[in-house]
Design a protein around this motif. Structure first.
Motif, PDB file in Angstrom:
ATOM      1  N   VAL A 330      -6.644   6.263   3.634  1.00  0.00           N
ATOM      2  CA  VAL A 330      -6.904   4.820   3.600  1.00  0.00           C
ATOM      3  C   VAL A 330      -5.722   4.082   2.992  1.00  0.00           C
ATOM      4  CG1 VAL A 330      -8.376   3.027   2.602  1.00  0.00           C
ATOM      5  CG2 VAL A 330      -9.399   5.117   3.538  1.00  0.00           C
ATOM      6  N   GLN A 331      -5.169   4.634   1.907  1.00  0.00           N
ATOM      7  CA  GLN A 331      -4.035   3.979   1.250  1.00  0.00           C
ATOM      8  C   GLN A 331      -2.832   3.888   2.179  1.00  0.00           C
ATOM      9  OE1 GLN A 331      -3.184   5.343  -2.738  1.00  0.00           O
ATOM     10  NE2 GLN A 331      -1.014   4.785  -2.584  1.00  0.00           N
ATOM     11  N   SER A 332      -2.577   4.952   2.949  1.00  0.00           N
ATOM     12  CA  SER A 332      -1.434   4.943   3.869  1.00  0.00           C
ATOM     13  C   SER A 332      -1.638   3.889   4.960  1.00  0.00           C
ATOM     14  CB  SER A 332      -1.238   6.326   4.482  1.00  0.00           C
ATOM     15  OG  SER A 332      -2.281   6.652   5.388  1.00  0.00           O
ATOM     16  N   ILE A 333      -2.891   3.704   5.387  1.00  0.00           N
ATOM     17  CA  ILE A 333      -3.178   2.687   6.409  1.00  0.00           C
ATOM     18  C   ILE A 333      -2.952   1.290   5.841  1.00  0.00           C
ATOM     19  CG2 ILE A 333      -5.022   1.672   7.798  1.00  0.00           C
ATOM     20  CD1 ILE A 333      -6.214   4.517   8.021  1.00  0.00           C
ATOM     21  N   ILE A 334      -3.435   1.038   4.639  1.00  0.00           N
ATOM     22  CA  ILE A 334      -3.252  -0.260   3.996  1.00  0.00           C
ATOM     23  C   ILE A 334      -1.772  -0.553   3.820  1.00  0.00           C
ATOM     24  CG2 ILE A 334      -3.679  -1.616   1.908  1.00  0.00           C
ATOM     25  CD1 ILE A 334      -6.146  -1.190   3.639  1.00  0.00           C
ATOM     26  N   ASN A 335      -1.012   0.482   3.431  1.00  0.00           N
ATOM     27  CA  ASN A 335       0.430   0.318   3.248  1.00  0.00           C
ATOM     28  C   ASN A 335       1.120   0.014   4.570  1.00  0.00           C
ATOM     29  OD1 ASN A 335       3.161   2.131   3.534  1.00  0.00           O
ATOM     30  ND2 ASN A 335       3.127   1.009   1.593  1.00  0.00           N
ATOM     31  N   ALA A 336       0.733   0.757   5.628  1.00  0.00           N
ATOM     32  CA  ALA A 336       1.385   0.572   6.922  1.00  0.00           C
ATOM     33  C   ALA A 336       1.103  -0.803   7.512  1.00  0.00           C
ATOM     34  CB  ALA A 336       0.926   1.668   7.886  1.00  0.00           C
ATOM     35  N   LEU A 337      -0.113  -1.289   7.329  1.00  0.00           N
ATOM     36  CA  LEU A 337      -0.486  -2.582   7.891  1.00  0.00           C
ATOM     37  C   LEU A 337      -0.088  -3.755   6.991  1.00  0.00           C
ATOM     38  CD1 LEU A 337      -4.036  -1.721   9.295  1.00  0.00           C
ATOM     39  CD2 LEU A 337      -1.856  -1.805  10.527  1.00  0.00           C
ATOM     40  N   LYS A 338       0.414  -3.444   5.791  1.00  0.00           N
ATOM     41  CA  LYS A 338       0.832  -4.477   4.835  1.00  0.00           C
ATOM     42  C   LYS A 338      -0.305  -5.463   4.544  1.00  0.00           C
ATOM     43  CE  LYS A 338       4.998  -2.792   5.146  1.00  0.00           C
ATOM     44  NZ  LYS A 338       5.499  -1.883   4.090  1.00  0.00           N
ATOM     45  N   LEU A 339      -1.519  -4.891   4.458  1.00  0.00           N
ATOM     46  CA  LEU A 339      -2.682  -5.746   4.224  1.00  0.00           C
ATOM     47  C   LEU A 339      -2.714  -6.282   2.795  1.00  0.00           C
ATOM     48  CD1 LEU A 339      -5.442  -3.743   6.139  1.00  0.00           C
ATOM     49  CD2 LEU A 339      -4.139  -5.744   6.925  1.00  0.00           C
ATOM     50  N   ILE A 340      -2.223  -5.494   1.869  1.00  0.00           N
ATOM     51  CA  ILE A 340      -2.213  -5.894   0.458  1.00  0.00           C
ATOM     52  C   ILE A 340      -0.812  -5.648  -0.087  1.00  0.00           C
ATOM     53  CG2 ILE A 340      -3.210  -5.532  -1.832  1.00  0.00           C
ATOM     54  CD1 ILE A 340      -5.737  -4.526  -0.482  1.00  0.00           C
ATOM     55  N   LYS A 341      -0.270  -6.610  -0.745  1.00  0.00           N
ATOM     56  CA  LYS A 341       1.078  -6.506  -1.285  1.00  0.00           C
ATOM     57  C   LYS A 341       1.116  -5.510  -2.449  1.00  0.00           C
ATOM     58  CE  LYS A 341       4.868  -9.320  -3.079  1.00  0.00           C
ATOM     59  NZ  LYS A 341       5.289 -10.693  -3.489  1.00  0.00           N
ATOM     60  N   GLY A 342       2.161  -4.695  -2.498  1.00  0.00           N
ATOM     61  CA  GLY A 342       2.383  -3.782  -3.618  1.00  0.00           C
ATOM     62  C   GLY A 342       1.702  -2.440  -3.500  1.00  0.00           C
ATOM     63  N   ILE A 343       1.041  -2.137  -2.386  1.00  0.00           N
ATOM     64  CA  ILE A 343       0.381  -0.844  -2.217  1.00  0.00           C
ATOM     65  C   ILE A 343       1.409   0.158  -1.700  1.00  0.00           C
ATOM     66  CG2 ILE A 343      -1.438   0.434  -1.022  1.00  0.00           C
ATOM     67  CD1 ILE A 343      -2.407  -1.590  -3.100  1.00  0.00           C
ATOM     68  N   GLU A 344       1.652   1.195  -2.490  1.00  0.00           N
ATOM     69  CA  GLU A 344       2.647   2.198  -2.134  1.00  0.00           C
ATOM     70  C   GLU A 344       2.040   3.247  -1.209  1.00  0.00           C
ATOM     71  OE1 GLU A 344       5.729   1.924  -3.017  1.00  0.00           O
ATOM     72  OE2 GLU A 344       5.447   0.208  -4.372  1.00  0.00           O
ATOM     73  N   THR A 345       2.927   4.076  -0.659  1.00  0.00           N
ATOM     74  CA  THR A 345       2.452   5.213   0.135  1.00  0.00           C
ATOM     75  C   THR A 345       1.865   6.267  -0.803  1.00  0.00           C
ATOM     76  OG1 THR A 345       4.629   6.267   0.033  1.00  0.00           O
ATOM     77  CG2 THR A 345       4.172   4.845   1.938  1.00  0.00           C
ATOM     78  N   PRO A 346       0.990   7.140  -0.311  1.00  0.00           N
ATOM     79  CA  PRO A 346       0.441   8.216  -1.158  1.00  0.00           C
ATOM     80  C   PRO A 346       1.552   9.099  -1.719  1.00  0.00           C
ATOM     81  CG  PRO A 346      -0.830   8.002   0.856  1.00  0.00           C
ATOM     82  CD  PRO A 346       0.385   7.133   1.033  1.00  0.00           C
ATOM     83  N   CYS A 347       1.222   9.834  -2.775  1.00  0.00           N
ATOM     84  CA  CYS A 347       2.198  10.683  -3.462  1.00  0.00           C
ATOM     85  C   CYS A 347       2.049  12.139  -3.043  1.00  0.00           C
ATOM     86  CB  CYS A 347       2.009  10.578  -4.974  1.00  0.00           C
ATOM     87  SG  CYS A 347       2.348   8.931  -5.621  1.00  0.00           S
TER      88      CYS A 347
END
Length: 383
Positions: A330-347
């Motif tokens: 989910v985090q990678s999707i949010i990051n890719a779509l730039k839905l929320i500013k400042g969300i990094e890719t998973p670690c």
């Protein structure tokens, strides 16, 4: 090597103690201070305040302890079968009386009072009879705990701990369980007056000790010395995922980096770091050399071990080869779509962690086998 060692220490203890500032290491500029602080942190990982004194060890480790280590650990010290060892610590003690009589005393001062005694065993090496005993084939060997009747209300001079039949004409190690005595000594070290062993015929009469003999610390080779073995648990618990099945060098700990099967998404980021693009999440070597750290004087085995570390990117979309959690997906999707500013890719982090075993001399030159959880990155994934 120092850089990789420091990186290992930082990874093993990412959260510093509350009394230290967050930038403890970065605030220190002197390389010697950095090394000292790193080794101090590593000692904390191994549950020690200071390293044991590096004696010029006159005694070899007991064969029993070497065999036990080889049973639970592979050549690199990694646990072969989790939960095979009772507790996480095994200590061996040689008799301190060195008496020719059948009395034995062991110094347990190196055992922390916080450790839970699970099992304690008296190991005695039975020698061949000096005389022929045609009329006897078995004898009754009994182990007693000794008491001081003058310092307590206890009127007993001794208490039976273990008793069983032993073949008269055999030679080799005989093991007796004396857990109750060791637990009482741990609660009151002043009560540790040692043990007494008696040998009687099946009819109950005392046997000639020249006929039934056990090796003593004074007159026989150290490989046959009377020994106390204590299994304890020091209360440490695994904080992450320890594999509960059998671990082997080929299945549980794969030698190849876990880069996963080739895919379009993996190939799209599979460039070298020289080109400025990170490799996909994978497991890479991180060897910890105890000799380089300065611990070879007290560690028997292993000489070092590969802790491994996880490195690389977790690009969108995350394939199953990246072993992502649902949260990471989910985090990678949010990051890719730039839905929320400042969300990094998973670690890229360890997905499985395995334990290692250390065989070493303590300050009193007793040999200790200790198991430490979460010391080897077995596989990596995107979390």
């Amino acid at each position: 090597m120092l850089l990789s060692f420091a990186a290992f220490v930082c990874a093993a203890a990412a959260r510093p103690p509350v009394h230290e500032p967050e930038d403890h290491f970065s605030a220190v500029n002197d390389p010697e201070q950095v090394r000292s602080a790193a080794i101090k942190r590593l000692l904390e990982v191994f549950g020690m305040d200071d390293p044991p004194a590096a004696h010029a060890h006159k005694q070899q480790p007991p064969q029993y302890m070497l065999d036990l280590y080889n049973t639970v650990a592979d050549a690199n010290g990694v646990t072969k079968v989790p939960n095979l060892l009772e507790g996480n610590t095994v200590r061996s003690f040689f008799d301190k009386l060195h008496s020719e009589q059948v009395e034995y005393r062991f110094n347990l001062s190196t055992v922390a009072r916080t450790e839970k005694v699970l099992t304690a065993e008296l190991h005695l090496f039975k020698l061949r009879p000096q005389a022929k005993l045609k009329q006897h084939h078995f004898c009754q060997v009994s182990v007693y705990q000794l008491f001081d009747t003058s310092r307590s209300n206890n009127t007993q001079e001794k208490k039976l701990l273990s008793s069983r039949l032993v073949p008269v004409h055999t030679t080799g190690w005989e093991v007796f369980t004396i857990t109750h005595a060791v637990r009482s000594w741990m609660s009151d070290d002043g009560s540790n007056l040692g043990l007494r062993v008696t040998v009687r015929t099946l009819g109950g009469s005392q046997m000639d000790m020249k006929a039934i003999r056990f090796a003593s610390g004074r007159s026989h080779h150290q490989s046959k010395q009377p020994m106390l073995v204590v299994f304890t648990d020091d209360g440490r618990r695994s904080t992450t995922l320890e594999n509960t099945g059998m671990i082997s060098a080929t299945s549980g700990l794969p030698h190849a980096p876990l880069a996963g099967s080739p895919s379009r998404s993996a190939r799209s980021v599979d460039y070298s770091e020289e080109e400025g693009v990170s490799l996909p999440c994978q497991r890479l070597p991180l060897y910890v050399d105890f000799e380089e750290i300065g611990w070879s004087g007290w560690i028997v085995s292993p000489r070092g071990y590969n802790a491994y570390h996880c490195k690389g990117s977790c690009p969108f979309p995350l394939g199953q080869n990246m072993k992502p959690t649902n949260h990471a997906t989910v985090q990678s999707i949010i990051n890719a779509l730039k839905l929320i500013k400042g969300i990094e890719t998973p670690c890229c982090v360890p997905e499985k962690l395995f334990s290692i075993n250390l065989l070493f001399f303590d300050d009193e030159e007793n040999v200790v086998l200790k198991q430490y959880n979460d010391m080897v990155a077995g596989s990596c994934g995107c979390h």
